[in-house]
Design a protein around this motif. Sequence first.
Motif, PDB file in Angstrom:
ATOM      1  N   PHE A   1       0.834  -1.204   0.000  1.00  0.00           N
ATOM      2  CA  PHE A   1       0.000   0.000   0.000  1.00  0.00           C
ATOM      3  C   PHE A   1       0.870   1.256   0.000  1.00  0.00           C
ATOM      4  CE2 PHE A   1      -1.692   3.580   2.366  1.00  0.00           C
ATOM      5  CZ  PHE A   1      -2.779   3.914   1.566  1.00  0.00           C
ATOM      6  N   THR A   2       1.885   1.288   0.863  1.00  0.00           N
ATOM      7  CA  THR A   2       2.740   2.472   0.955  1.00  0.00           C
ATOM      8  C   THR A   2       3.424   2.763  -0.377  1.00  0.00           C
ATOM      9  OG1 THR A   2       3.147   2.008   3.301  1.00  0.00           O
ATOM     10  CG2 THR A   2       4.671   3.523   2.212  1.00  0.00           C
ATOM     11  N   GLY A   3       3.907   1.713  -1.024  1.00  0.00           N
ATOM     12  CA  GLY A   3       4.562   1.886  -2.316  1.00  0.00           C
ATOM     13  C   GLY A   3       3.621   2.433  -3.373  1.00  0.00           C
ATOM     14  N   LEU A   4       2.392   1.905  -3.397  1.00  0.00           N
ATOM     15  CA  LEU A   4       1.417   2.386  -4.380  1.00  0.00           C
ATOM     16  C   LEU A   4       0.979   3.820  -4.074  1.00  0.00           C
ATOM     17  CD1 LEU A   4      -0.837  -0.778  -4.814  1.00  0.00           C
ATOM     18  CD2 LEU A   4       0.724   0.192  -6.509  1.00  0.00           C
ATOM     19  N   TRP A   5       0.833   4.145  -2.786  1.00  0.00           N
ATOM     20  CA  TRP A   5       0.368   5.476  -2.421  1.00  0.00           C
ATOM     21  C   TRP A   5       1.426   6.549  -2.666  1.00  0.00           C
ATOM     22  CZ3 TRP A   5      -3.739   7.952  -2.590  1.00  0.00           C
ATOM     23  CH2 TRP A   5      -3.961   9.137  -1.883  1.00  0.00           C
ATOM     24  N   ARG A   6       2.675   6.139  -2.813  1.00  0.00           N
ATOM     25  CA  ARG A   6       3.725   7.097  -3.183  1.00  0.00           C
ATOM     26  C   ARG A   6       3.503   7.625  -4.596  1.00  0.00           C
ATOM     27  NH1 ARG A   6       8.455   7.482  -0.319  1.00  0.00           N
ATOM     28  NH2 ARG A   6       9.613   7.915  -2.242  1.00  0.00           N
ATOM     29  N   PHE A   7       2.679   6.918  -5.346  1.00  0.00           N
ATOM     30  CA  PHE A   7       2.306   7.349  -6.699  1.00  0.00           C
ATOM     31  C   PHE A   7       0.783   7.504  -6.710  1.00  0.00           C
ATOM     32  CE2 PHE A   7       6.108   4.748  -6.886  1.00  0.00           C
ATOM     33  CZ  PHE A   7       6.985   5.572  -7.574  1.00  0.00           C
ATOM     34  N   PRO A   8       0.275   8.584  -6.102  1.00  0.00           N
ATOM     35  CA  PRO A   8      -1.175   8.730  -5.909  1.00  0.00           C
ATOM     36  C   PRO A   8      -1.979   8.744  -7.197  1.00  0.00           C
ATOM     37  CG  PRO A   8      -0.012  10.785  -5.399  1.00  0.00           C
ATOM     38  CD  PRO A   8       1.030   9.727  -5.548  1.00  0.00           C
ATOM     39  N   ASP A   9      -1.314   9.005  -8.326  1.00  0.00           N
ATOM     40  CA  ASP A   9      -2.051   8.984  -9.591  1.00  0.00           C
ATOM     41  C   ASP A   9      -2.629   7.601  -9.891  1.00  0.00           C
ATOM     42  OD1 ASP A   9      -1.732  11.615 -10.120  1.00  0.00           O
ATOM     43  OD2 ASP A   9      -0.162  11.386 -11.639  1.00  0.00           O
ATOM     44  N   ILE A  10      -1.985   6.550  -9.365  1.00  0.00           N
ATOM     45  CA  ILE A  10      -2.486   5.190  -9.609  1.00  0.00           C
ATOM     46  C   ILE A  10      -3.892   5.042  -9.028  1.00  0.00           C
ATOM     47  CG2 ILE A  10      -2.158   2.743  -9.081  1.00  0.00           C
ATOM     48  CD1 ILE A  10       0.857   3.250  -9.098  1.00  0.00           C
ATOM     49  N   GLY A  11      -4.012   5.348  -7.736  1.00  0.00           N
ATOM     50  CA  GLY A  11      -5.315   5.254  -7.089  1.00  0.00           C
ATOM     51  C   GLY A  11      -6.302   6.263  -7.639  1.00  0.00           C
ATOM     52  N   HIS A  12      -5.803   7.475  -7.946  1.00  0.00           N
ATOM     53  CA  HIS A  12      -6.685   8.528  -8.442  1.00  0.00           C
ATOM     54  C   HIS A  12      -7.285   8.159  -9.789  1.00  0.00           C
ATOM     55  CE1 HIS A  12      -8.328  12.498  -9.005  1.00  0.00           C
ATOM     56  NE2 HIS A  12      -7.680  12.638 -10.156  1.00  0.00           N
ATOM     57  N   ARG A  13      -6.448   7.660 -10.687  1.00  0.00           N
ATOM     58  CA  ARG A  13      -6.955   7.292 -12.011  1.00  0.00           C
ATOM     59  C   ARG A  13      -7.891   6.092 -11.940  1.00  0.00           C
ATOM     60  NH1 ARG A  13      -1.389   8.061 -15.606  1.00  0.00           N
ATOM     61  NH2 ARG A  13      -1.335  10.347 -15.447  1.00  0.00           N
ATOM     62  N   ALA A  14      -7.512   5.105 -11.134  1.00  0.00           N
ATOM     63  CA  ALA A  14      -8.401   3.951 -10.967  1.00  0.00           C
ATOM     64  C   ALA A  14      -9.725   4.388 -10.367  1.00  0.00           C
ATOM     65  CB  ALA A  14      -7.734   2.902 -10.075  1.00  0.00           C
ATOM     66  N   ASN A  15      -9.646   5.307  -9.404  1.00  0.00           N
ATOM     67  CA  ASN A  15     -10.863   5.798  -8.771  1.00  0.00           C
ATOM     68  C   ASN A  15     -11.747   6.542  -9.759  1.00  0.00           C
ATOM     69  OD1 ASN A  15     -12.513   6.210  -6.430  1.00  0.00           O
ATOM     70  ND2 ASN A  15     -11.813   8.318  -6.376  1.00  0.00           N
ATOM     71  N   ARG A  16     -11.133   7.332 -10.641  1.00  0.00           N
ATOM     72  CA  ARG A  16     -11.909   8.065 -11.644  1.00  0.00           C
ATOM     73  C   ARG A  16     -12.614   7.114 -12.599  1.00  0.00           C
ATOM     74  NH1 ARG A  16      -8.741  12.886 -14.463  1.00  0.00           N
ATOM     75  NH2 ARG A  16     -10.799  13.029 -15.432  1.00  0.00           N
ATOM     76  N   ILE A  17     -11.909   6.055 -12.998  1.00  0.00           N
ATOM     77  CA  ILE A  17     -12.514   5.084 -13.919  1.00  0.00           C
ATOM     78  C   ILE A  17     -13.709   4.397 -13.257  1.00  0.00           C
ATOM     79  CG2 ILE A  17     -12.132   2.889 -15.095  1.00  0.00           C
ATOM     80  CD1 ILE A  17      -9.207   3.808 -15.517  1.00  0.00           C
ATOM     81  N   VAL A  18     -13.508   3.942 -12.010  1.00  0.00           N
ATOM     82  CA  VAL A  18     -14.594   3.260 -11.299  1.00  0.00           C
ATOM     83  C   VAL A  18     -15.737   4.228 -11.012  1.00  0.00           C
ATOM     84  CG1 VAL A  18     -15.217   1.998  -9.209  1.00  0.00           C
ATOM     85  CG2 VAL A  18     -13.010   1.569 -10.306  1.00  0.00           C
ATOM     86  N   ALA A  19     -15.384   5.465 -10.634  1.00  0.00           N
ATOM     87  CA  ALA A  19     -16.416   6.470 -10.340  1.00  0.00           C
ATOM     88  C   ALA A  19     -17.248   6.784 -11.578  1.00  0.00           C
ATOM     89  CB  ALA A  19     -15.762   7.738  -9.802  1.00  0.00           C
ATOM     90  N   LEU A  20     -16.589   6.875 -12.731  1.00  0.00           N
ATOM     91  CA  LEU A  20     -17.317   7.126 -13.974  1.00  0.00           C
ATOM     92  C   LEU A  20     -18.268   5.973 -14.282  1.00  0.00           C
ATOM     93  CD1 LEU A  20     -17.809   8.767 -16.556  1.00  0.00           C
ATOM     94  CD2 LEU A  20     -15.842   7.576 -17.590  1.00  0.00           C
ATOM     95  N   ALA A  21     -17.754   4.758 -14.130  1.00  0.00           N
ATOM     96  CA  ALA A  21     -18.610   3.594 -14.361  1.00  0.00           C
ATOM     97  C   ALA A  21     -19.756   3.555 -13.347  1.00  0.00           C
ATOM     98  CB  ALA A  21     -17.772   2.317 -14.264  1.00  0.00           C
ATOM     99  N   TYR A  22     -19.455   3.976 -12.111  1.00  0.00           N
ATOM    100  CA  TYR A  22     -20.481   3.978 -11.058  1.00  0.00           C
ATOM    101  C   TYR A  22     -21.607   4.948 -11.388  1.00  0.00           C
ATOM    102  CZ  TYR A  22     -22.564   4.528  -6.410  1.00  0.00           C
ATOM    103  OH  TYR A  22     -23.446   4.598  -5.361  1.00  0.00           O
ATOM    104  N   ARG A  23     -21.245   6.112 -11.934  1.00  0.00           N
ATOM    105  CA  ARG A  23     -22.278   7.091 -12.295  1.00  0.00           C
ATOM    106  C   ARG A  23     -23.171   6.562 -13.415  1.00  0.00           C
ATOM    107  NH1 ARG A  23     -18.053  10.864 -11.392  1.00  0.00           N
ATOM    108  NH2 ARG A  23     -17.538  10.929 -13.624  1.00  0.00           N
TER     109      ARG A  23
END
Length: 247
Positions: free
Chosen positions: A167-189
């Motif tokens: 988790f710490t390693g991935l969170w050092r690159f917040p764009d990973i979670g942010h982009r994944a979140n945007r994709i899922v959020a778009l699909a969720y809408r």
Amino acid sequence: MQNGFDMAAVRFFAGLNGHRGLDDVFVYGLHYNTVQTLPIAMIAFAMWLTAPRDGRRSDIIMTGFIAAIVVVALAMASKLFLPARPRPAALGLYPFTRQDFPFDWSSLPSDTLAILSAFTAAMWTAERRWGIVGIAMCVLVAIAKMFAGYHYPTDILIGAGLGVATFTGLWRFPDIGHRANRIVALAYRRAPVAITAALAFVAVSFGTLFADQRVLVKYMLGKESISGEAPRVTAAAGSRAVVQMLP
């Protein structure tokens, strides 16, 4: 692969076996995957679902889900391809209450603690109070795993370290979670019911440690029959453990 520290812990926890109150809590009550991992996975799912879609908290929790998926893959690969480490109860050196347990997986690392730690690290980063709940669950599950003879302390520590580090390693690159979140959020809408159901399915799969998926992957790799029948160990009375196929 055993050492003095691990074996001292095995001897200590084996000595606590046989006390009904302790056995009820740590051997049986906390033994089931749906008790160990499902509550934390569902809390993380609820935290994502109730957070603003474009907020930092939803990015963190999405990163936690990604980290948990990564550690499942890493733990599964290590168990499939690295030298197997027999579970403490399989050694037959000390008596444990549970005399039958899965033997088709190496004890190293603890994938349960890896998953719990990945989620807990995300929850701690997003909201301290839920992080504390995750830490408490990690401690209880770690004790239960050692109490039941499933894992050595080093299995627990390596699994927990793997989850936090991923988790710490991935969170050092917040764009990973942010982009994944945007994709899922778009699909969720666009399809809220379908996406909610899909995320709930993933959370429940964490709760079962992807049991069915493991059977399928092992079958595809020629490691096990598609029936899911796996070698198990039964501790022979007062002596060695015997490997057998259970019906």
